[in-house]
Design an enzyme around this catalytic site. Sequence first.
Site, PDB file in Angstrom:
ATOM      1  N   GLY A  21      40.742  31.755  45.984  1.00 45.55           N
ATOM      2  CA  GLY A  21      40.880  33.190  46.446  1.00 45.55           C
ATOM      3  C   GLY A  21      41.955  33.844  46.019  1.00 45.55           C
ATOM      4  O   GLY A  21      42.756  33.199  45.344  1.00 45.55           O
ATOM      5  N   HIS A  22      42.360  35.140  46.540  1.00 41.27           N
ATOM      6  CA  HIS A  22      43.657  35.766  46.047  1.00 41.27           C
ATOM      7  C   HIS A  22      44.567  35.789  47.282  1.00 41.27           C
ATOM      8  O   HIS A  22      45.522  36.426  47.182  1.00 41.27           O
ATOM      9  CB  HIS A  22      43.180  37.055  45.733  1.00 41.27           C
ATOM     10  CG  HIS A  22      42.431  37.343  44.510  1.00 41.27           C
ATOM     11  ND1 HIS A  22      41.746  38.558  44.013  1.00 41.27           N
ATOM     12  CD2 HIS A  22      41.731  36.352  43.835  1.00 41.27           C
ATOM     13  CE1 HIS A  22      40.936  38.343  43.206  1.00 41.27           C
ATOM     14  NE2 HIS A  22      41.087  37.197  42.786  1.00 41.27           N
ATOM     15  N   GLY A  23      44.417  34.818  48.121  1.00 44.80           N
ATOM     16  CA  GLY A  23      45.398  34.839  49.278  1.00 44.80           C
ATOM     17  C   GLY A  23      45.114  35.636  50.481  1.00 44.80           C
ATOM     18  O   GLY A  23      43.910  36.155  50.668  1.00 44.80           O
ATOM     19  N   ASP A  56      37.838  36.510  45.898  1.00 43.35           N
ATOM     20  CA  ASP A  56      38.851  37.676  46.388  1.00 43.35           C
ATOM     21  C   ASP A  56      39.810  37.197  47.185  1.00 43.35           C
ATOM     22  O   ASP A  56      40.041  35.952  47.634  1.00 43.35           O
ATOM     23  CB  ASP A  56      38.253  38.923  46.384  1.00 43.35           C
ATOM     24  CG  ASP A  56      39.013  40.143  45.963  1.00 43.35           C
ATOM     25  OD1 ASP A  56      40.059  40.380  46.387  1.00 43.35           O
ATOM     26  OD2 ASP A  56      38.513  40.883  44.933  1.00 43.35           O
TER      27      ASP A  56
END
Length: 405
Positions: A247-249, A225
């Site tokens: 991940g999502h940044g 995430d």
Amino acid sequence: MGLKLVINMLLILMVLSSTSAGRSRELLAGAAFDVTTAKYGAKPNSDITQALANAWKDACASTSASRVIIPKGTYKLKEASFKGPCKAPIEVQVQGTLQAPPDGAQLSKPDTWIEFSYLDRFTLSGSGTFDGQGQKAWKENDCHKNPKCSSITVNMRFHSVKNSLVRDVTSLNSKNFHVNVLSCERLTFQHFTVAAPGDSVNTDGIHIGRSTGVNITDSKIGTGDDCISIGDGTKQLTITKVTCGPGHGISIGSLGRYPKEEPVSGIHIRNCTLSNTSNGVRIKTWPNSPAASTASDIHFEDIIMNNVGNPILIDQEYCPWNQCNKQASSKIKISNVSFKNIRGTSSTPVAVKIACAKGLPCDKVEMTDINLKYSGKQGSITSQCSNVRPTITRVANTLACATKS
């Protein structure tokens, strides 16, 4: 007689000196509370929950600086609460690996494995690992789409921790968020590592909320995430030299989902590298916010993007799994935001997207020295902007909000 008296006095002084040195050594040794000593009885490959609790109790009561030591080895740990206030500076030094129950056994707090709370001048250090053993929980976790899901264990929570340092340790395979920071002041994460597969659900690396003066530096975060997520009430946060991926940044938000959220301000993210993440640097707010708030003084600078989706993103219509009414505008006012010297490659054609709220346009958004290339084959690189008039300096036309949506 005089000579004998002098000799006797010297002997007494030598004995007193030796005794004093011995007591000093005892005091120095007493400052270290090793859970594997006979007093506490912890052993590798066994449950050390009680031994660790006893060692912490003694160390926290010490009137001089103290250390709780977990030596090399693998230890089972059902749960732990490192709660203050303590009487002097205190350190937990983890050299071994602590393993959480893989099946999420019954805990006193179902959403918490290890908690650090009400501490001042605290240090968590060592080359050790906090292994959440989350593989089973990921398969059963539906919290990303089910608001009424059961509580799932966070590896580490920091609550009301001040003037403290976390360094060199690793959070591995948490069942949920790896680290949750709440109501903390002047807390630093340095040389901190987060490791989990890219498909692990809801495993944010570090989540920060309602805290002031948090600093994350020289750290490596790879998870399923957001590498770092920044919640409401966060102020004066500095993130430097962080590598993120998978991940999502790095995300501010989501904001505006709940009532009574506090403003976000003073966010500085610099000299970071994101690789193969689904998003880059972003601000996300929910539409139809129950209450008004603000997100301001936010700055992203000197960021390298390596094959990153949506490298630059402001999304004020964030609504995963259609859990909200997109027709109603977000009530989170975004202002004084800058993106400077952001370069590398985008895995999506829309490398810059700034979608601000219809009823509350973004103010004072600046983009300077943006140099991004599209690494895919679905057209040309472009940008999309709405409800914003950014200040553009040294940005290619294709990335300069030329496309309105």
